[in-house]
Design a protein around this motif. Structure first.
Motif, PDB file in Angstrom:
ATOM      1  N   MET A   1       0.841  -1.113   0.052  1.00 23.44           N
ATOM      2  CA  MET A   1      -0.136  -0.026   0.018  1.00 23.44           C
ATOM      3  C   MET A   1       0.957   1.123   0.020  1.00 23.44           C
ATOM      4  N   ALA A   2       0.456   2.136  -0.854  1.00 24.92           N
ATOM      5  CA  ALA A   2       1.408   3.339  -0.964  1.00 24.92           C
ATOM      6  C   ALA A   2       0.916   4.306   0.029  1.00 24.92           C
ATOM      7  N   PRO A   3       1.924   5.049   0.762  1.00 23.74           N
ATOM      8  CA  PRO A   3       1.725   5.917   1.627  1.00 23.74           C
ATOM      9  C   PRO A   3       0.582   7.091   1.340  1.00 23.74           C
ATOM     10  N   ILE A   4      -0.030   7.543   2.136  1.00 21.24           N
ATOM     11  CA  ILE A   4      -1.060   8.714   1.812  1.00 21.24           C
ATOM     12  C   ILE A   4      -0.218  10.041   1.862  1.00 21.24           C
ATOM     13  N   THR A   5      -0.413  10.828   0.916  1.00 25.33           N
ATOM     14  CA  THR A   5       0.161  12.052   0.790  1.00 25.33           C
ATOM     15  C   THR A   5      -0.893  13.215   0.495  1.00 25.33           C
ATOM     16  N   PRO A   6      -1.025  13.956   1.723  1.00 24.37           N
ATOM     17  CA  PRO A   6      -1.890  15.085   1.458  1.00 24.37           C
ATOM     18  C   PRO A   6      -1.761  15.809   0.571  1.00 24.37           C
ATOM     19  N   PRO A   7      -2.796  16.455  -0.244  1.00 26.60           N
ATOM     20  CA  PRO A   7      -2.495  17.453  -1.383  1.00 26.60           C
ATOM     21  C   PRO A   7      -2.224  18.804  -0.529  1.00 26.60           C
ATOM     22  N   VAL A   8      -1.217  19.442  -1.598  1.00 31.47           N
ATOM     23  CA  VAL A   8      -0.429  20.628  -1.236  1.00 31.47           C
ATOM     24  C   VAL A   8      -0.825  21.630  -2.127  1.00 31.47           C
ATOM     25  N   GLU A   9      -1.312  22.713  -1.538  1.00 34.90           N
ATOM     26  CA  GLU A   9      -1.754  23.943  -2.596  1.00 34.90           C
ATOM     27  C   GLU A   9      -0.544  24.680  -3.090  1.00 34.90           C
ATOM     28  N   PRO A  10      -0.542  25.059  -4.115  1.00 31.19           N
ATOM     29  CA  PRO A  10       0.392  25.911  -4.527  1.00 31.19           C
ATOM     30  C   PRO A  10       0.642  27.254  -3.800  1.00 31.19           C
ATOM     31  N   SER A  11       1.802  27.461  -3.586  1.00 29.82           N
ATOM     32  CA  SER A  11       2.076  28.667  -2.710  1.00 29.82           C
ATOM     33  C   SER A  11       3.510  29.309  -3.033  1.00 29.82           C
ATOM     34  N   SER A  12       3.788  30.282  -2.552  1.00 28.51           N
ATOM     35  CA  SER A  12       5.073  30.730  -2.736  1.00 28.51           C
ATOM     36  C   SER A  12       6.338  30.134  -1.850  1.00 28.51           C
ATOM     37  N   THR A  13       5.721  29.422  -0.776  1.00 27.13           N
ATOM     38  CA  THR A  13       6.710  28.705  -0.015  1.00 27.13           C
ATOM     39  C   THR A  13       6.706  27.255  -0.390  1.00 27.13           C
ATOM     40  N   ALA A  14       5.782  26.813  -1.322  1.00 29.14           N
ATOM     41  CA  ALA A  14       5.697  25.287  -1.840  1.00 29.14           C
ATOM     42  C   ALA A  14       6.900  24.839  -2.556  1.00 29.14           C
ATOM     43  N   SER A  15       7.729  26.052  -3.095  1.00 30.78           N
ATOM     44  CA  SER A  15       8.771  25.590  -4.028  1.00 30.78           C
ATOM     45  C   SER A  15      10.053  25.744  -3.009  1.00 30.78           C
TER      46      SER A  15
ATOM     47  N   ALA B   1      16.334  23.369   4.525  1.00 32.89           N
ATOM     48  CA  ALA B   1      17.421  23.833   5.055  1.00 32.89           C
ATOM     49  C   ALA B   1      18.590  22.818   5.003  1.00 32.89           C
ATOM     50  N   ALA B   2      19.924  22.937   4.716  1.00 31.70           N
ATOM     51  CA  ALA B   2      20.804  22.026   4.652  1.00 31.70           C
ATOM     52  C   ALA B   2      20.867  21.111   5.633  1.00 31.70           C
ATOM     53  N   PRO B   3      21.084  19.785   5.340  1.00 28.83           N
ATOM     54  CA  PRO B   3      20.823  18.840   6.512  1.00 28.83           C
ATOM     55  C   PRO B   3      21.678  18.995   7.777  1.00 28.83           C
TER      56      PRO B   3
ATOM     57  N   ASP C   1       6.548  25.698  11.232  1.00 29.96           N
ATOM     58  CA  ASP C   1       8.032  25.561  10.505  1.00 29.96           C
ATOM     59  C   ASP C   1       7.674  26.355   9.018  1.00 29.96           C
ATOM     60  N   PRO C   2       7.251  27.543   9.089  1.00 33.03           N
ATOM     61  CA  PRO C   2       6.955  28.277   7.813  1.00 33.03           C
ATOM     62  C   PRO C   2       8.271  28.283   6.799  1.00 33.03           C
ATOM     63  N   GLU C   3       9.165  28.301   7.431  1.00 32.04           N
ATOM     64  CA  GLU C   3      10.601  28.076   6.674  1.00 32.04           C
ATOM     65  C   GLU C   3      11.141  26.752   6.159  1.00 32.04           C
ATOM     66  N   ARG C   4      10.244  25.915   6.301  1.00 31.32           N
ATOM     67  CA  ARG C   4      10.534  24.290   6.159  1.00 31.32           C
ATOM     68  C   ARG C   4      11.795  23.780   6.477  1.00 31.32           C
ATOM     69  N   ARG C   5      12.356  24.275   7.507  1.00 28.62           N
ATOM     70  CA  ARG C   5      13.542  23.909   8.042  1.00 28.62           C
ATOM     71  C   ARG C   5      13.992  22.391   8.761  1.00 28.62           C
ATOM     72  N   ALA C   6      12.554  21.814   9.056  1.00 27.02           N
ATOM     73  CA  ALA C   6      12.476  20.370   9.559  1.00 27.02           C
ATOM     74  C   ALA C   6      12.526  19.392   8.245  1.00 27.02           C
TER      75      ALA C   6
END
Length: 92
Positions: free
Chosen positions: A1-15, A19-21, A76-81
């Protein structure tokens, strides 16, 4: 069974790139019956941010998943995690 991925709305932060590991952070989530508690930590375990949101009622999977996605985005608006751990209640 494939993992469930919630839909993501396009936004300026989506791309935005994560952060570096070496500077990456982690998020811990506790899903409870009345509240979802979240914490964002650095790799040394220091708490950087925390939040709590109400658990959707009724607790249907789609509503809980959407609440998790929104809460993580706010924490985590800057998507550092680059890792997330989730604790769920088990049978009693």
């Amino acid at each position: 069974m494939a993992p469930i991925t919630p839909p993501v709305e396009p936004s300026s932060t989506a791309s935005a790139k994560p952060a570096a590991p070496s500077a990456a952070e982690v998020i811990g989530i506790d899903v409870g019956g009345t509240a979802i508690k979240l914490g964002r930590f650095d790799r040394q375990g220091n708490l950087l941010a925390e939040d709590s949101v109400a658990t959707p009622q009724p607790q249907v999977p789609g509503a809980v998943c959407q609440a998790l996605v929104e809460a993580v985005a706010a924490l985590d608006p800057e998507r550092r995690a680059d890792r997330v751990g989730i604790g769920l209640p088990g049978p009693t």
